[in-house]
Write an enzyme that holds these catalytic residues in place. Structure first.
Site: not given
Ligand SMILES: *Cc1c(COP(=O)(O)O)cnc(C)c1O
Length: 411
Positions: A362-363
């Site tokens: 999640c980046t």
């Protein structure tokens, strides 16, 4: 071995295509993935590593000794393979020292560099009988003290920070104020201290940078390095046993980069070897990490999902920056560029498309290929990142987001 051409990247020379699939070590990618049992994984080719060393030996004078710097790829099977192909191993921690000694390499062919050796590591190195490339006065005193305690003569070399800088290097590690080695002005005093302790200084270690693709810059640095090393050695009562002139040979990763031209380097080394032989009767040592292994390795992950956002196709893979920080562009790069990436099980498919490959984290940093043209992929397909044999798993934040660890195989 046939080469695979990529539109803008250097060709991946080490691999062949069998029935439309990339093959490594003679095994098609789908079958290899089944053998490994899960994705993501790294696969390194024995044949490619052996070919690389052989080509290098052909291009360089026979008198040059070739060392492998383990930190580029410390997988024990890879280190074992390279132990048999090179003249020595360079380590940068006690754990790498263990991997090196486990291969059966004699301690006199192992050396240990690093600006921050602990007192414990220094004692382990002295006990092992490997050469310490000392990088400070304190390291020297601790090594001498460990030798006294253990009743062992420490094998000591001196890492020198040269006053000159390596031009065009991806990562400078000498010239100007640096944490590596001792400044060349300080070297004579430390060398004298070693001789005063009744020891022979084994050699000088001068490593000025990494990932260099300019033969001209390497030639320039090697000439200055030998000059400096021989000048320092001339002041010693007992001389030295070898001169380690570093390495820093780069490999092409990004669009339009060209492979390093070894011819001028080999040509000049003929003369430098003769010079070192005449002045001190010693061989030159080259220590290479990346150059020996980078192009022999691939990173393989599987497409989990394919989504289209505002008309742009994204391939979401099960692997990413937590295993391969460098391919994501976050390992010492200023501007992110794409590594060579392909759909390994459809390597030469005619149905092609510009796609972006992202990892599961999640980046937005978790990016493996930004708008690259490759075969149109679907869930289940295998994404391959080339030039991945060096600075892979051990140079990546494996624990970030707590996904499974990566597997490594040597085939
Ligand atoms: C990192 C390092 C190497 C290996 O560098 P590569 O660019 O991988 O060849 C060699 N010697 C020393 C002292 C190093 O720190």
């Amino acid at each position: 071995m046939t080469g695979i051409a990529f539109p803008q990247h250097a060709p991946a020379r080490a691999f062949e295509v069998v029935d439309g699939e990339l093959a490594i070590g003679g095994i098609g990618l789908t079958r290899l993935a089944a053998r490994v049992g899960r994705t993501p994984f790294y696969a390194y080719s024995r044949a490619a590593i052996a070919t690389r060393v052989a080509e290098l030996r052909t291009a360089l004078p026979a008198a040059v000794q070739l060392h492998y710097a383990i930190k580029a790829n410390p997988m024990p099977a890879v280190v074992q393979l390279l132990a048999g192909l090179t003249d020595g191993l360079d380590v940068a921690s006690a754990r790498e020292m263990k991997v090196a000694l486990d291969t059966g390499t004699a301690p006199e062919h192992v050396s240990f560099a690093g600006p921050g050796k602990t007192e414990g590591e220094i004692a382990q190195a002295v006990a092992a009988g490997i050469t310490l490339n000392l990088e400070s006065e304190l390291q020297l005193e601790q090594a001498l003290a460990a030798g006294e305690r253990l009743g062992v003569a420490p094998q000591l070399a001196l890492r020198v920070n040269p006053a000159f800088e390596l031009k065009a290097s991806g990562m400078k590690m000498g010239g100007g104020p640096k944490q590596f080695g001792v400044d060349e002005e300080l070297a004579p005093a430390l060398a004298a201290r070693i001789e005063a302790a009744g020891l022979k200084l084994r050699g000088f270690h001068i490593f000025s940078g990494s990932q260099n693709l300019s033969a001209e810059a390497v030639v320039d640095a090697q000439r200055k390095t030998v000059e400096l090393g021989l000048r320092l050695a001339a002041g010693l009562a007992r001389g030295i046993d070898w001169l380690n002139i570093g390495g820093g040979f780069g490999v092409p990763y990004f669009p339009r980069e060209q492979p390093l031209d070894l011819a001028p380097i080999g040509e000049q080394l003929e003369g430098l070897c003769a010079q070192a032989q005449a002045a001190q009767g010693v061989p030159l040592v080259l220590e290479l990490g990346r150059y020996l292994v980078a192009e022999a390795g691939i990173y393989v992950c599987r497409v989990l999902d394919r989504k289209v956002s505002q008309g742009h196709p994204f391939l979401v893979a099960d692997g990413g920056l937590h295993h391969h920080l460098a391919a994501s562009g976050n390992f010492g790069q200023v501007i992110r560029k794409n590594y060579p990436v392909a759909v390994g099980n459809r390597i030469d498919a005619a149905d092609r498309e510009v796609q972006t490959v992202v990892g599961p984290l999640c980046t937005p940093l978790d990016l493996l290929a930004d708008r690259m043209e490759m075969a149109r992929a679907r869930p289940g397909d295998l994404i391959v990142v080339f030039q991945s044999g060096a600075y892979g798993p051990t140079a990546s934040p494996a624990a970030f987001l707590s996904h499974p660890e990566v597997v490594e195989v040597l085939v």
